[in-house]
Every structure is written in structure tokens, then in C-alpha cells.
Design a protein around this motif. Structure first.
Motif, mmCIF file in Angstrom:
data_model
loop_
_atom_site.group_PDB
_atom_site.id
_atom_site.type_symbol
_atom_site.label_atom_id
_atom_site.label_comp_id
_atom_site.label_asym_id
_atom_site.label_seq_id
_atom_site.Cartn_x
_atom_site.Cartn_y
_atom_site.Cartn_z
ATOM 1 N N TYR A 133 0.825 -1.138 -0.017
ATOM 2 C CA TYR A 133 -0.027 -0.104 0.097
ATOM 3 C C TYR A 133 0.828 1.334 -0.031
ATOM 4 O O TYR A 133 0.565 2.292 -0.771
ATOM 5 N N ALA A 134 1.915 1.359 0.733
ATOM 6 C CA ALA A 134 2.759 2.291 0.954
ATOM 7 C C ALA A 134 3.512 2.748 -0.398
ATOM 8 O O ALA A 134 3.711 3.916 -0.563
ATOM 9 N N LEU A 135 3.867 1.735 -0.889
ATOM 10 C CA LEU A 135 4.696 1.631 -2.482
ATOM 11 C C LEU A 135 3.729 2.318 -3.379
ATOM 12 O O LEU A 135 4.136 3.078 -4.195
ATOM 13 N N PHE A 136 2.392 1.817 -3.316
ATOM 14 C CA PHE A 136 1.594 2.369 -4.515
ATOM 15 C C PHE A 136 0.643 3.446 -4.404
ATOM 16 O O PHE A 136 0.331 4.187 -5.264
ATOM 17 N N PHE A 137 0.292 3.458 -3.080
ATOM 18 C CA PHE A 137 -0.759 4.488 -2.699
ATOM 19 C C PHE A 137 -0.190 5.726 -1.780
ATOM 20 O O PHE A 137 -0.848 6.524 -1.364
ATOM 21 N N GLY A 138 1.084 5.458 -1.139
ATOM 22 C CA GLY A 138 1.339 6.340 -0.025
ATOM 23 C C GLY A 138 1.203 5.737 1.456
ATOM 24 O O GLY A 138 0.916 4.691 1.645
ATOM 25 N N LEU A 139 1.212 6.715 2.365
ATOM 26 C CA LEU A 139 0.972 6.090 3.710
ATOM 27 C C LEU A 139 -0.394 5.539 4.027
ATOM 28 O O LEU A 139 -1.458 6.305 3.411
ATOM 29 N N PRO A 140 -0.388 4.350 4.538
ATOM 30 C CA PRO A 140 -1.693 3.857 4.789
ATOM 31 C C PRO A 140 -2.397 4.740 5.934
ATOM 32 O O PRO A 140 -1.805 5.561 6.587
ATOM 33 N N PRO A 141 -3.833 4.637 5.933
ATOM 34 C CA PRO A 141 -4.393 5.450 6.778
ATOM 35 C C PRO A 141 -4.405 5.312 8.517
ATOM 36 O O PRO A 141 -3.814 3.803 8.660
ATOM 37 N N LEU A 142 -4.315 6.059 9.317
ATOM 38 C CA LEU A 142 -4.221 5.909 10.566
ATOM 39 C C LEU A 142 -5.025 4.804 11.304
ATOM 40 O O LEU A 142 -4.711 4.314 12.469
ATOM 41 N N THR A 143 -6.199 4.553 10.554
ATOM 42 C CA THR A 143 -6.887 3.392 11.478
ATOM 43 C C THR A 143 -6.308 1.981 11.237
ATOM 44 O O THR A 143 -6.786 1.177 11.927
ATOM 45 N N VAL A 144 -5.240 2.017 10.573
ATOM 46 C CA VAL A 144 -4.448 0.827 10.672
ATOM 47 C C VAL A 144 -4.081 0.363 12.074
ATOM 48 O O VAL A 144 -3.819 -0.821 12.624
#
Length: 263
Positions: A133-144
Motif C-alpha cells: 500500500y505504501a509503495l503504490f498509494f502512499g502512507l496507509p490511513p491511521l485506522t490501521v
């Protein structure tokens, strides 16, 4: 149910470590296989469903093949955790006859050992998901950060089923065969490869009777869409899985007195 793993925490830790390492003992890559397996499966499922079948999730922000792959893989994290515990549960006691007959051993911690190994591999898969996700979309949402809200009731569900199936598997060996069939049923009757909205409304309500559905949907909400799952159903899921865990543990403790005679 909670005191036993704490009382035997050192034994539980060493058995879980042995369970994880034993799977890869003798292999050249060792623990690296726990990383390569989810990467390989992610690539295969992405190719089959998004390239061959041209499948799309149909929700905003999920039109690309990469998005479909990550949504699918989030569901597989839940299912693989379930399948690893579910498939091994009927043979937990029958495969450890020495623990039953020759030594005083806390048999009730065996489901914890399998669950610990399954959670380890689920954690590796989750790291793979976050990296992709970080590679293709950026930082994951904080809900992780709220993922444990989903994993804890799922773990309770697996413990309850494991205790129940382990005890039943001692007296009825057909349980192992039935579990193999049910695992395939759960795979395709869970919204892993398709969204719930793809089904007619009447079937959607039936699908929610599947105990994996709340965990799959909640995990996707937290990981991909960055939204909180509905708190009411999630609280009910916690309550139901805790009750199931207690029932499974109670049944296991009542049945264990006859294990040695049967084995």
C-alpha cells in the motif's frame, strides 16, 4: 480460560516458537518463506482475478488492479488465519498422544500454540500488505492502528472452535474430513473475491451469518478505506466470539477426562 496461558506462559512461548520454526526446519530460506508465501499468493490472485477475469471491486477508489489486489489480500489475511487454526484443530489432541498419556501437560494451551503461529504468519502478511500500500498509494490511513479491534475477537472465535473441534476430534475422527470440506465452503462463501454488494439483498443478510464476514469487512474498512467499522456490530461480534470461546473451553475441559481412554 485466561489464567492457563498466563500460568504456563514460558511453556506456551517455547512451544509457539518451536511451532513457527519447525515449519521451515531444514529449508534453505527458513523463515523467509513466511514472507515469500503471501507475496506469491498476492501475485497469483491478482493475476487471476484482475487480469484473467477482469474483476473490479466496484467501490470508489478501488477501480485499479492494484487496489483490487489489496482489497482481496486483506480478506485473505483473515481467511488464512482462520484456515490455519480450523484445519489443525481436530488433530490437536490425537497428534499429541504422549502429552495425554505419559506426562502431566496443560492440554488446553495447545490451541493457543496454533493460534500464536497463525497470528505470526498473519502479521507477516499484514506487513506485506502495508508495504505494498505504501509503495503504490502512499502512507496507509491511521485506522490501521485499530486492527487489533478486529484480530482479538477473531482470535477468540478461533480458540473457541479449536477447543471444541479438538475435543470432538478425539471421539469422532470424521471431524477432520468434514473440516477440510467446510474450509473450502468458507473460502467461497466469504466476501474475499467479491464484495457483499454483488449479491442480491436477501443473500447479503444470509452471508452475514458467516462468522468471518464481520472480521473481513471491518479489516478492509480499517486498512484500505480508512474508516471505522460500525461500532454496534463490532461490539456484538466481540461478545459473541467471547461467549463461543468460553463455551469451547468449557466443553474441552469437560471432555478431556476421557481422552486417555480413547487414545
Amino acid at each position: 480460560m485466561l489464567a492457563s496461558p498466563w500460568r504456563h506462559r514460558q511453556l506456551l512461548g517455547s512451544l509457539t516458537k518451536r511451532e513457527i520454526l519447525g515449519r521451515y526446519r531444514g529449508s534453505v530460506l527458513g523463515l523467509l518463506w513466511s514472507l515469500f508465501n503471501p507475496l506469491f499468493m498476492l501475485a497469483v490472485y491478482t493475476f487471476v482475478f484482475s487480469v484473467v477475469f477482469q474483476a473490479r471491486w466496484g467501490e470508489e477508489g478501488s477501480d485499479s488492479k492494484l487496489a483490487f489486489a489489496l482489497i482481496l489480500f486483506a480478506g485473505l489475511i483473515v481467511f488464512n488465519l482462520f484456515a490455519e487454526c480450523f484445519n489443525r484443530a481436530p488433530g490437536l489432541i490425537t497428534s499429541q498422544v504422549n502429552y495425554v498419556k505419559k506426562v502431566i501437560f496443560p492440554l488446553e494451551i495447545l490451541p493457543y500454540v496454533v493460534l500464536g503461529s497463525a497470528l505470526f504468519h498473519a502479521g507477516i502478511s499484514l506487513l506485506v500488505w502495508l508495504a505494498a500500500y505504501a509503495l503504490f498509494f502512499g502512507l496507509p490511513p491511521l485506522t490501521v492502528l485499530l486492527v487489533p479491534l478486529v484480530l482479538v475477537p477473531l482470535a477468540l472465535l478461533m480458540l473457541g472452535l479449536s477447543w471444541g473441534l479438538a475435543a470432538l476430534g478425539v471421539y469422532l475422527r470424521d471431524v477432520g474430513q468434514l473440516v477440510g470440506i467446510l474450509t473450502s465452503v468458507f473460502l467461497f462463501m466469504s466476501p474475499i473475491f467479491y464484495p457483499i454488494t454483488a449479491l442480491p439483498p436477501d443473500y447479503q443478510s444470509l452471508l452475514w451469518l458467516n462468522p468471518l464476514v464481520p472480521a473481513i469487512e471491518a479489516l478492509r474498512d480499517l486498512l484500505f478505506w480508512g474508516r471505522l467499522p460500525a461500532l454496534g456490530p463490532l461490539a456484538l461480534y466481540w461478545l459473541a466470539t467471547a461467549l463461543l470461546a468460553w463455551i469451547g473451553f468449557y466443553g474441552f475441559q469437560r471432555a478431556r477426562g476421557g481422552f486417555a481412554d480413547v487414545l
